[in-house]
Design an enzyme around this catalytic site. Structure first.
Site, PDB file in Angstrom:
ATOM      1  CE1 TYR A   1     -12.738 -10.931 -12.241  1.00  0.00           C
ATOM      2  CE2 TYR A   1     -13.142 -12.938 -13.491  1.00  0.00           C
ATOM      3  CZ  TYR A   1     -13.290 -12.199 -12.335  1.00  0.00           C
ATOM      4  OH  TYR A   1     -13.990 -12.717 -11.278  1.00  0.00           O
TER       5      TYR A   1
ATOM      6  CE  LYS B   1     -10.899 -11.551  -9.183  1.00  0.00           C
ATOM      7  NZ  LYS B   1     -11.047 -10.983  -7.835  1.00  0.00           N
TER       8      LYS B   1
HETATM    9  C1  AKB Z   1     -17.273 -13.701 -14.683  1.00  0.00           C
HETATM   10  O1  AKB Z   1     -18.042 -14.267 -15.475  1.00  0.00           O
HETATM   11  O2  AKB Z   1     -16.472 -12.829 -15.003  1.00  0.00           O
HETATM   12  C2  AKB Z   1     -17.322 -14.130 -13.220  1.00  0.00           C
HETATM   13  C3  AKB Z   1     -16.319 -15.176 -12.908  1.00  0.00           C
HETATM   14  C4  AKB Z   1     -16.462 -16.547 -13.451  1.00  0.00           C
HETATM   15  O3  AKB Z   1     -15.385 -14.909 -12.213  1.00  0.00           O
HETATM   16  N1  AKB Z   1     -18.640 -14.592 -12.891  1.00  0.00           N
END
Ligand code: AKB
Length: 318
Positions: free
Chosen positions: A143, A147
């Protein structure tokens, strides 16, 4: 604004409240909600709603033309914890949806894009306290990698093609209307619901894990503020650090106990602990405060009062 607004991923935690707030400002008919599936029935009936897969360029373009869309808020994403289970899928969704939207702006089908980034762009070697806007990043989650790459694509499209894309690095967002799904900061929402429903909670992070967090009202305010800011004031086209409060599970539990004295919490850290350990604890968001006058309203005390009050009345009305 020349046309209407399209929200991709409108049924999610932030998408729902963002849609409702934008409809209050621009009128119901001018904000088109969309998601890959139908969400809450009442929400879907509140205004125009379309089924859209955020990686389906042809469908997005069809809807842009149908409603004369000029702004897209791309809220569809796979969050940190789920992305660790489905790394390829997460990369595909998070990257392809962004690249499609950036291309549509480059081709002048739309004027402006809002795309959320996250504190997940930072990694274990980033400074944990007062994490600066520009510092060592090295994210260790899929993730976070998606990003960080996305931020650079936004910057690239802005510099190379003049695309007006704006972005914020959200901390964990806490809200009562729509629950989050698949994040590492989700405990800070679940804990309020479980405190009211069962007076006890099993927390998947350890009691001393401090993370940056924000109440939804502030997150919506930040999103609308950056989108309404003069384009010349938006000096950072990767993504802005954004902060409000930081706390640990132990601190939030103690705050809840002021209202529910018998509330009990057990700590049973799982795979999400490692993700949380890789993230900052306190973010320095001074660039947001300087460039487009960001300020937050809620602290842990006022957020807890509001969360408990709203969850209680939501349960009574069910
Ligand atoms: C997550 O926990 O993945 C999200 C974020 C901090 O982007 N809430």
């Amino acid at each position: 604004m020349r046309g209407t607004i399209l929200i991709l991923g409108a049924c999610g935690q932030i998408g729902t409240e963002l849609t409702q707030s934008l409809r209050k400002i621009h009128g119901e008919e001018n904000v088109i909600a969309s998601d890959i599936r139908y969400g809450n029935e009442a929400f879907v009936k509140e205004g125009p709603f379309e089924i859209i897969d955020a990686t389906d360029r042809a469908k997005i373009l069809e809807i842009i033309q149908k409603y004369n869309v000029s702004q897209i808020y791309l809220m569809a994403a796979m969050l940190s914890a789920t992305a660790e289970k489905y790394p390829q899928k997460a990369w595909e969704l998070n990257m392809n949806s962004l690249l499609i939207t950036l291309e549509l702006a480059k081709e002048k089908y739309i004027d402006t894009i809002y795309w959320p980034s996250s504190i997940a762009v930072f990694g274990p070697s980033s400074p944990k306290i007062n994490t600066p806007q520009d510092t060592i990043m090295n994210p260790t989650t899929v993730y976070g990698m998606s990003k960080l790459a996305g931020e650079h694509w936004c910057n690239y499209y802005h510099n190379k093609y003049g695309v007006d894309v704006r972005s914020l690095r959200y901390p964990g967002i806490i809200s009562w209307k729509t629950k989050p799904g698949g994040g590492t900061t989700d405990y800070a929402v679940d804990i309020y619901f479980k405190a009211i429903e069962e007076s006890k909670y099993e927390c998947f992070l350890s009691e001393k894990t401090m993370l940056p967090m924000m109440y939804m009202n502030d997150a919506i305010k930040a999103t609308i503020d950056i989108m309404e800011a003069n384009p010349n004031d938006i000096k950072i086209r990767t993504s802005y650090n954004l902060a409000a409060i930081s706390f640990t599970p132990e601190e939030i539990a103690n705050e809840i106990r002021k209202h529910i004295p018998n509330f009990e919490v057990n700590y049973k850290p799982d795979f999400r602990q490692e993700i949380a350990n890789s993230w900052p604890q306190i973010i320095d968001d001074s660039k947001s405060r300087e460039d487009w006058n960001w300020s937050h309203n809620h602290d842990l005390v006022s957020m807890t009062e509001d969360m408990l009050k709203n969850i209680q009345s939501k349960m009574i009305s069910l």
